[in-house]
Enzyme design. Structure first.
Site, short mmCIF file in Angstrom:
data_model
loop_
_atom_site.label_atom_id
_atom_site.label_comp_id
_atom_site.label_asym_id
_atom_site.label_seq_id
_atom_site.Cartn_x
_atom_site.Cartn_y
_atom_site.Cartn_z
N ARG A 34 7.15 -16.40 -4.55
CA ARG A 34 6.57 -17.87 -4.22
C ARG A 34 6.57 -18.37 -2.86
O ARG A 34 7.16 -19.43 -2.72
CB ARG A 34 6.27 -18.89 -5.33
CG ARG A 34 5.18 -19.70 -5.24
CD ARG A 34 5.18 -20.56 -6.82
NE ARG A 34 6.09 -20.55 -7.27
CZ ARG A 34 7.45 -21.37 -6.88
NH1 ARG A 34 6.82 -22.47 -6.44
NH2 ARG A 34 8.58 -21.20 -7.79
N ALA A 57 1.06 -14.37 -2.95
CA ALA A 57 -0.66 -14.44 -3.50
C ALA A 57 -0.95 -16.20 -3.79
O ALA A 57 -1.53 -16.80 -3.46
CB ALA A 57 -0.29 -13.67 -5.28
N ARG A 58 -0.07 -16.99 -4.49
CA ARG A 58 -0.41 -18.09 -4.84
C ARG A 58 0.17 -18.77 -3.34
O ARG A 58 -0.99 -20.00 -2.77
CB ARG A 58 0.74 -18.29 -5.58
CG ARG A 58 0.00 -17.88 -6.87
CD ARG A 58 1.63 -18.75 -8.50
NE ARG A 58 2.41 -17.75 -8.17
CZ ARG A 58 3.26 -17.80 -8.92
NH1 ARG A 58 3.06 -18.47 -10.33
NH2 ARG A 58 4.30 -16.70 -8.95
N CYS A 79 2.31 -24.36 -2.59
CA CYS A 79 1.40 -23.96 -4.18
C CYS A 79 2.62 -24.66 -4.77
O CYS A 79 4.12 -24.56 -4.48
CB CYS A 79 2.21 -22.68 -3.57
SG CYS A 79 1.89 -21.51 -5.50
N CYS A 96 -4.41 -20.94 -11.11
CA CYS A 96 -5.11 -20.28 -10.62
C CYS A 96 -4.67 -18.66 -11.23
O CYS A 96 -6.38 -18.44 -11.47
CB CYS A 96 -4.40 -19.66 -8.64
SG CYS A 96 -2.90 -19.43 -9.60
N ASP A 141 -9.39 -38.91 -13.33
CA ASP A 141 -9.23 -39.18 -14.84
C ASP A 141 -10.23 -40.51 -14.77
O ASP A 141 -10.36 -40.62 -16.13
CB ASP A 141 -8.26 -39.36 -14.13
CG ASP A 141 -7.07 -37.49 -14.95
OD1 ASP A 141 -7.65 -36.52 -14.94
OD2 ASP A 141 -6.04 -37.70 -14.32
N TYR A 171 0.04 -1.03 -16.82
CA TYR A 171 -1.54 0.03 -16.58
C TYR A 171 -1.02 1.98 -16.27
O TYR A 171 -0.25 2.02 -16.19
CB TYR A 171 -1.56 -0.31 -14.94
CG TYR A 171 -2.93 -1.83 -15.28
CD1 TYR A 171 -3.20 -1.91 -16.49
CD2 TYR A 171 -2.62 -2.87 -14.10
CE1 TYR A 171 -3.45 -3.68 -16.84
CE2 TYR A 171 -2.78 -4.64 -14.60
CZ TYR A 171 -3.84 -4.31 -15.44
OH TYR A 171 -3.91 -5.95 -15.61
N CYS A 189 -7.89 -23.56 -7.70
CA CYS A 189 -6.68 -24.37 -7.13
C CYS A 189 -5.97 -25.33 -7.61
O CYS A 189 -6.84 -26.43 -7.10
CB CYS A 189 -6.58 -23.34 -6.28
SG CYS A 189 -4.40 -23.85 -4.98
N CYS A 206 1.93 -23.89 -10.42
CA CYS A 206 1.68 -24.18 -11.59
C CYS A 206 0.39 -23.88 -12.40
O CYS A 206 0.92 -23.72 -13.76
CB CYS A 206 0.78 -25.56 -11.71
SG CYS A 206 -1.29 -25.46 -10.41
P1 ADP Z 1 -5.96 -39.24 -11.08
O1 ADP Z 1 -5.27 -37.60 -11.51
O2 ADP Z 1 -7.57 -39.67 -11.37
O3 ADP Z 1 -5.53 -39.68 -9.51
P2 ADP Z 1 -4.09 -40.90 -11.32
O4 ADP Z 1 -3.88 -41.33 -12.93
O5 ADP Z 1 -2.57 -39.82 -11.51
O6 ADP Z 1 -5.21 -40.00 -11.76
O7 ADP Z 1 -3.36 -41.95 -10.48
C1 ADP Z 1 -4.34 -43.13 -10.95
C2 ADP Z 1 -3.59 -43.57 -10.08
O8 ADP Z 1 -4.04 -45.47 -9.79
C3 ADP Z 1 -1.66 -44.35 -10.43
O9 ADP Z 1 -1.24 -44.68 -9.37
C4 ADP Z 1 -2.63 -46.67 -10.99
O10 ADP Z 1 -1.30 -46.45 -10.80
C5 ADP Z 1 -3.39 -46.94 -9.79
N1 ADP Z 1 -4.73 -47.80 -10.18
C6 ADP Z 1 -4.17 -47.82 -11.53
N2 ADP Z 1 -5.23 -48.61 -11.87
C7 ADP Z 1 -5.84 -49.99 -10.07
C8 ADP Z 1 -5.96 -50.48 -10.59
N3 ADP Z 1 -6.50 -51.60 -10.17
N4 ADP Z 1 -5.44 -51.08 -8.82
C9 ADP Z 1 -4.83 -50.15 -7.36
N5 ADP Z 1 -4.46 -48.76 -8.19
C10 ADP Z 1 -4.50 -49.03 -9.85
FE1 SF4 Z 2 -0.25 -22.48 -6.23
FE2 SF4 Z 2 -1.50 -23.17 -8.31
FE3 SF4 Z 2 -3.19 -23.24 -6.45
FE4 SF4 Z 2 -1.60 -21.47 -8.38
S1 SF4 Z 2 -2.88 -22.99 -8.92
S2 SF4 Z 2 -1.71 -20.99 -6.23
S3 SF4 Z 2 -0.51 -21.74 -8.17
S4 SF4 Z 2 -0.63 -24.49 -6.13
#
Ligand code: ADP
Ligand code: SF4
Length: 693
Positions: free
Chosen positions: A300, A322-323, A346, A352, A648, A178, A364, A349
């Site tokens: 950090r 900060a983080r 932290c 943020c 997920d 800057y 975060c 990753c």
């Molecule tokens: P998220 O990021 O949503 O938490 P992950 O894929 O990191 O998802 O974690 C999903 C977890 O669910 C895994 O550890 C997997 O082994 C577990 N899992 C999947 N199916 C079953 C089930 N039927 N019974 C118990 N645990 C399960």
């Molecule tokens: Fe730390 Fe990740 Fe949170 Fe940023 S998003 S503060 S790097 S844990």
């Protein structure tokens, strides 16, 4: 408190004001502006509540000629901006912390896309970013003497407004490309007047900014200089160890506080994959030997032992965060109360930072409440008590399941968490084994450690749950957190996933996580474009395999430009001899031959490989949920009131999304308003008018 840590709670004088302790939340972007003043005030005040002795804003523009749009930035352009900042100051002061403001003029590093003012610069040298989102085509003007006086005048006017808003510390910014920084560096500053040439001349502009700010508000406010020293430290000086030494010596005791840092976001806010805790020290370690004024710096820092060592070894007076302050706003209080094992550290990753690049309020991975303090009323340490005696079953012990379990248990619900694998952690079980990603295990460790200490939680590993098991348990509330699975889908020239590539030698990250070892040479084909494809390529190459990395994008791990990782992804792949092919679509893989086509021209090329690892489309693994829905008629009889997907298993995303989803689900238990959040609006005291400085 551990007596070794008492030093961290000593007050530090900063000009006319005194920081109550050495925990200093340095300026950092929050994506919060005058558009969302209540979100901003609550976000900053939560850190003050958590024990940070000084809490600072992100960059606050002094004038429309410092206009970073469309990136979010705050302003003190006219009196209408004062009340919005006063809200933040008042909220910080309620917790007896000092409020600091990072006044900022972006010079040639901003494109003034909204104000359309030709950017200001010492010598007309533009900042040519590699990120298309940061590029602009309007080259900066060369500042004349009047321009210099104007910028200093805008700084002074903004400093006065800052004081009116209630800020205790006012910054001059000479870092990160800057305007102040551009005057310091001979690469940017080719002037032949009193502001260019010798280091002494190049320092003049920053000196005048400090002097004028001190004259205006120095009686009441501490005046801090934020400066980047990385490039300057590498430049030779006639009479000093480096130009960084010379600059700091020339200004030595002029500012009330030195806030010292690196020069670019990837080195300043280094991702943990590539930069350890305390990585700034070799650049900034000398500053304290050249000035009697206090020095704050970052790295950090999450370990109190490292913090104490920084102070005792004379590197820093104030521990900048900060983080670490985003991931755990209550870090100082936890140390003070002897609860350092409860710090939510932290993971580095940089999600943020991606929020700022996305132009939105901060998110975060570790702290789902960041940015949600006001609009959803989420406090990082407090939850509302359980509103029923419902038992909670969470299936899947990944980031989403662990977070959901922790928040539900903190609320007082009886929680059962069932995980089919021998270890908790979900995707982290595999991903933390990849190069540089071990620190991300803190997402699992923090939650598991807390859960293991709670009496109302049953943790079952090696416990695969089917429909019968879920119905048999008959817990009232069920969250399915079974994660997602990587598919073998390819990618089309329309830039959408298309049919799957089947056959021997084709792998996904799930296969590698399950222990399958692809035979080399290997093609890693990545259209996920976040960290995993690059990290897998790095891991396989590190094991001595011949690896080619191909992606339809323009860079390896293209999205990691958002998290400051991309330069280092390329460096590491290069070091390990990984060939990088960009703009490439994988068309086929048969008999040891992969055929690639260029996404723009269609030109074909072939590659002899034994295996292909596709890191592309990820879809929810929600079979259990679907099977439970098929038997919904039996829920009531089993005592089940609701079954929902989180993380997920609901919508595949990054860790940050899974943690937020798990958090939201548990906050929402017995809370019908949970889906809603408050909409913030700007505060305007006076009718809109011209900017008068
Ligand atoms: P998220 O990021 O949503 O938490 P992950 O894929 O990191 O998802 O974690 C999903 C977890 O669910 C895994 O550890 C997997 O082994 C577990 N899992 C999947 N199916 C079953 C089930 N039927 N019974 C118990 N645990 C399960
Ligand atoms: Fe730390 Fe990740 Fe949170 Fe940023 S998003 S503060 S790097 S844990």
């Amino acid at each position: 408190m551990n007596p070794n840590y008492e030093i961290l709670f000593e007050p530090v004088k900063i000009g006319p004001v005194t920081a109550p302790n050495r925990f200093y939340q340095v300026p950092h972007a929050s994506g919060m502006t005058e558009a969302n003043p209540r979100v901003r005030a609550a976000f900053r005040a939560t850190k003050a509540e958590g024990g940070w002795g000084v809490v600072t804003t992100g960059a606050v523009s002094t004038h429309p000629s410092s206009d970073d749009s469309p990136l979010p930035f705050a302003r003190l352009w006219d009196d209408n901006d004062i009340r919005s900042h006063a809200l933040t100051c008042d909220a910080i002061h309620q917790h007896d912390a000092l409020a600091a403001v990072e006044l900022w003029h972006g010079g040639a590093a901003v494109m003034n896309r909204s104000s359309r003012i030709a950017p200001y610069s010492p010598s007309g040298i533009p900042w040519a970013a590699t990120h298309v989102g940061f590029m602009g085509q309007l080259r900066p003007r060369v500042m004349d003497q009047q321009d210099i006086r104007d910028v200093i005048g805008w700084q002074v006017a903004a400093a006065r407004r800052a004081r009116s808003a209630g800020f205790d510390i006012v910054y001059i910014y000479a870092g990160m490309g800057y305007l102040g920084y551009e005057f310091l560096l001979d690469d940017y500053n080719h002037r032949t007047d009193a502001y260019g040439g010798s280091v002494e001349n190049r320092v003049r502009f920053v000196r005048e900014l400090i002097e004028s700010t001190k004259d205006a508000v120095g009686q009441d406010c501490g005046v801090a200089l934020r400066i980047s020293l990385e490039e300057l430290r590498g430049k030779a000086s006639d009479n000093f160890a480096s130009q960084a030494h010379e600059v700091v010596s020339l200004l030595s005791d002029l500012p009330d506080l030195w806030d010292v840092k690196m020069d670019s976001s990837p080195t300043d806010c280094g991702a943990s994959r590539f930069r350890p805790e305390g990585a700034h020290e070799p650049v900034i370690d000398f500053v304290r030997t050249v000035t009697d004024k206090p020095v704050v710096g970052v790295g950090r820092f999450t370990s109190p032992d490292t913090m104490v060592s920084q102070i005792k070894r004379g590197v820093l007076d104030l521990i900048g965060g900060a983080r670490p302050s985003i991931a755990d706003p209550f870090l100082p209080n936890k140390i003070r109360e002897g609860r350092e094992d409860e710090i939510r550290e932290c993971i580095g990753c940089n999600i943020c930072i991606s929020s700022w690049h996305d132009g939105v309020p901060v998110r975060c991975t570790q702290n789902a409440t960041a940015g949600e303090e006001w609009r959803r009323g989420w406090h990082p340490e407090k939850v509302s008590p359980a509103a029923s005696n419902d038992n909670i079953l969470i299936v899947g012990g990944g980031p989403a399941g662990l977070e959901a379990a922790l928040i539900a248990a903190r609320r007082g619900y009886q929680v059962t968490l069932a995980e089919k694998a021998p270890e908790f952690g979900g995707r982290l079980r595999f991903e933390t084994s990849l190069p540089g990603l071990a620190t991300w295990g803190r997402v699992r460790d923090y939650r598991l450690y807390a859960l293991q200490k709670m009496g109302n939680v049953n943790l079952y590993s090696n416990s695969e749950m089917g429909v019968d098991e879920v119905l048999g348990l008959g817990h009232q509330r069920v969250a399915i957190a079974t994660g997602a699975r990587w598919t073998q889908a390819l990618y089309s020239s329309l830039e959408i996933p298309k049919g799957e590539l089947k056959g021997p030698g084709v792998y996904t990250p799930d296969d590698l996580a399950a222990g399958k070892v692809p035979r080399g040479p290997i093609l890693v084909y990545d259209f996920d474009n976040y960290y995993l494809g690059g990290a897998i390529a790095e891991s396989l190459a590190g094991q001595g395999m011949s690896v080619t990395y191909a992606t339809p994008a323009g860079h390896a791990s293209a999205w990691t430009i958002m998290t400051n990782e991309q330069p280092f992804v390329h460096q590491n792949l290069h070091k390990l001899g990984v060939d990088i092919t960009t703009q490439a679509l994988l068309d086929s893989f048969e008999a040891g031959l992969a055929t690639l086509s260029n996404i723009f021209t269609g030109e074909l090329s072939t590659l002899e490989v034994s295996s292909v690892v596709i890191v592309g489309l990820r879809l929810p693994a929600d079979d259990l949920y679907q099977s439970l829905c098929d038997r919904e008629a039996q829920w009531q009889g089993a005592g089940i009131e609701s079954v929902e997907r989180i993380g997920d298993a609901f919508a595949a995303g990054a860790l940050v999304h899974a943690v937020h989803s798990g958090h939201a689900w548990s906050r929402g238990l017995d809370n019908p308003d949970a889906e809603n959040y408050l909409r913030d609006i700007p505060i305007a005291e006076f009718p809109p008018g011209p900017v008068i400085n």
